[in-house]
Scaffold this active site. Structure first.
Site, PDB file in Angstrom:
ATOM      1  N   CYS A   1      37.556  43.136  35.737  1.00 39.84           N
ATOM      2  CA  CYS A   1      36.479  42.669  36.602  1.00 39.84           C
ATOM      3  C   CYS A   1      36.445  43.530  37.861  1.00 39.84           C
ATOM      4  CB  CYS A   1      36.719  41.202  36.962  1.00 39.84           C
ATOM      5  SG  CYS A   1      35.441  40.484  38.028  1.00 39.84           S
TER       6      CYS A   1
ATOM      7  N   ASP B   1      36.246  42.475  40.771  1.00 42.83           N
ATOM      8  CA  ASP B   1      36.960  41.739  41.813  1.00 42.83           C
ATOM      9  C   ASP B   1      38.143  42.556  42.327  1.00 42.83           C
ATOM     10  OD1 ASP B   1      38.850  39.836  43.051  1.00 42.83           O
ATOM     11  OD2 ASP B   1      37.509  38.293  42.285  1.00 42.83           O
TER      12      ASP B   1
ATOM     13  N   HIS C   1      39.822  36.940  34.779  1.00 48.25           N
ATOM     14  CA  HIS C   1      40.831  36.457  35.716  1.00 48.25           C
ATOM     15  C   HIS C   1      40.575  35.009  36.098  1.00 48.25           C
ATOM     16  CE1 HIS C   1      38.287  36.787  39.435  1.00 48.25           C
ATOM     17  NE2 HIS C   1      37.669  37.699  38.713  1.00 48.25           N
TER      18      HIS C   1
ATOM     19  N   CYS D   1      36.713  33.686  38.716  1.00 51.08           N
ATOM     20  CA  CYS D   1      35.755  34.788  38.710  1.00 51.08           C
ATOM     21  C   CYS D   1      34.389  34.319  39.217  1.00 51.08           C
ATOM     22  CB  CYS D   1      35.616  35.350  37.295  1.00 51.08           C
ATOM     23  SG  CYS D   1      34.508  36.772  37.193  1.00 51.08           S
TER      24      CYS D   1
END
Length: 493
Positions: free
Chosen positions: A161, A163, A229, A240
């Site tokens: 991701c 992130d 995640h 997420c």
């Protein structure tokens, strides 16, 4: 798992939840484990190297604001520009151009513009050191690459991701040399299937024409890893963002992408068996993994997984050989007597990745009391484009791979939403670095990338015009020749 009528909380409960821990309990556990017993599979030397690099690197960005406040307190002093640059050099390790300081000193000191400029300059210094000094030893891939070839895999593509809590996924969580892994980050791990297929074609072409890293006749496969995640301590808020902190939805979406990628190879080239897929869930609280265990055909089941946090504690008092046996046992699946385990090579890779992750779990226990203090977002800037190999640190960057802003706009919007809470609410601007790589061997490659960078930069300011016009969004374009370990440099230079 996504049946209608099932509540969001009920969907989450379908994953077996690890035993929760408190920070106080984790601290007590660390004081015992680190002084009395070392896990047999943990590499403490590597952990110390990684910790030193993380602390020094993040401090370079985190000290910027306090240094700027010092500049503000002394604004108006004699020879301010020269004094400011001496202070920046002494405390942050770089200088800004005289023109930048003079323009930011008209009337009052423009802290917003200076902050972004300092972040940009620090990134350039950071990139230079990363590629020229190789602090994570990520350019030393020969040994690990040979090991993967022996296990049956010639290339690895990773789709985490975007992130920032997964920015260290390759070098820390999995302990892989960054130079042997192709990483493309997308919000929610929703990677582009067509782009991934193109890379697969390029990889196989190199094997066919140049036998790199091995011959096309060798019985090896392409490995694609996707990672979603979740947060064990605050599952409804720190999961997420692209999937509304819904762990089940995030896992299913990542698995769907993996299956679509493999099916695309099968449909287009009739050789889907040459691709294996791995689905990993990352607990962003402590970097432990949900390693989803494939069946005998290599198919992933969301309900079947190994929790490496539990495995870490379960194998603490064993010998290294016994611990490795326990890891392999955890990956074993029941099958009919007549069936061969077609995922045997995949289990060997998973066992190795789990062993590497145990060192990262120990890292968090030793240096973070078993749980990160910054459970949520704490990124320092947004990175969009291709590359950003130098970003291998947790929560340093919200990085999203994109080729065009139209295709990657949703990812950028997620990043902007995050930074409105991180920066704008504190009256600090959002620094966005637009970074692209080019191939110096290809005529016109650099020029095409320059045009692309400038076009995307202009569109960013247009799409987020309110932030741009108020001085709360600044951008910098960088280029990097990916044919070697060259640092990024500013396009204006």
């Amino acid at each position: 798992m996504n049946t209608k009528g099932v509540t969001r909380r009920q969907r989450k409960s379908k994953f077996l939840q690890p035993i929760p821990y408190s920070r106080d309990l984790a601290k007590k556990q660390v004081s015992v484990d680190t002084t009395v017993k070392q896990h047999p599979l943990v590499d403490p030397i590597a952990n110390k190297l990684l910790r030193d690099y993380e602390e020094v690197s993040k401090a370079r960005f985190d000290e910027i604001w306090s240094v700027l406040l010092e500049l503000e307190n002394n604004f108006g002093c004699r020879d301010f520009v020269d004094w400011a640059n001496r202070t920046l050099q002494a405390k942050l390790g770089f200088k800004l151009s005289v023109e930048t300081l003079e323009q930011s000193s008209i009337g009052s000191l423009n802290l917003s513009a200076l902050y972004s400029e300092c972040v940009f300059q620090q990134f350039l210094e950071f990139s230079k050191e990363f590629f020229e000094k190789d602090p994570l030893k990520g350019q030393q891939k020969t040994k690990i690459q040979k090991m993967f070839l022996d296990m049956g895999y010639h290339a690895i593509g990773v789709a985490p991701c975007a992130d920032g809590r997964l920015a260290h996924f390759v070098s820390y969580v999995l302990r892989l040399p960054y130079s042997m892994v192709r990483r493309k980050s997308h919000a929610g791990a929703l990677f582009d299937i067509s782009e991934s297929v193109r890379n697969w074609v390029f990889t196989e072409h190199l094997r066919f024409r140049e036998s790199k890293p091995n011959s096309a006749d060798d019985d090896t496969r392409y490995l694609k890893i996707a990672s979603y995640h979740f947060s064990k301590s605050d599952p409804l808020h720190q999961g997420c963002a692209a999937h509304g902190s819904d762990d089940a939805k995030a896992a299913q979406a990542a698995l769907d992408k993996l299956n679509e990628f493999k099916q695309a190879i099968e449909n287009r080239f009739d050789c889907g068996a040459t691709v294996d897929v791995i689905l990993l869930g990352v607990n962003t609280d402590d970097d432990s993994l949900r390693v989803h265990v494939p069946d005998e055909f290599g198919r992933v089941d969301l309900q079947s997984y190994v929790d490496t946090h539990k495995l870490y504690h379960h194998t603490m008092n064993l010998t290294a050989e016994q611990a490795r046996t326990e890891i392999l046992n955890a990956l074993t699946v029941s099958r009919k007597r007549s069936r061969l385990d077609q995922a045997l090579r995949l289990r060997k890779v998973l066992a190795w990745l789990i062993e590497q992750n145990l060192s990262q779990i120990d890292y968090v226990h030793q240096y973070e009391s078993g749980c990160y203090s910054d459970l949520g977002h704490a990124e320092r800037f947004i990175g969009i484009g291709s590359g950003f190999e130098e970003v291998q640190l947790r929560n340093l960057t919200y990085y999203s791979f994109l080729e065009t802003l139209e295709e990657g706009l949703s990812d950028v919007k997620v990043g902007i939403k995050i930074f409105k809470k991180l920066n704008v609410c504190k009256m600090r601007p959002i620094p966005i670095i637009i970074g692209f790589e080019y191939d110096a061997r290809v005529p016109g490659s650099k020029l095409r990338v320059i045009k692309k960078s400038k076009r995307i930069e202009q569109l960013v300011h247009e799409k987020f015009s309110e932030l741009s016009q108020s001085g709360m969004l600044h951008t910098m374009c960088t280029l990097r020749d990916y044919t070697g370990f060259h640092p990024a440099y500013r396009l204006d230079d």
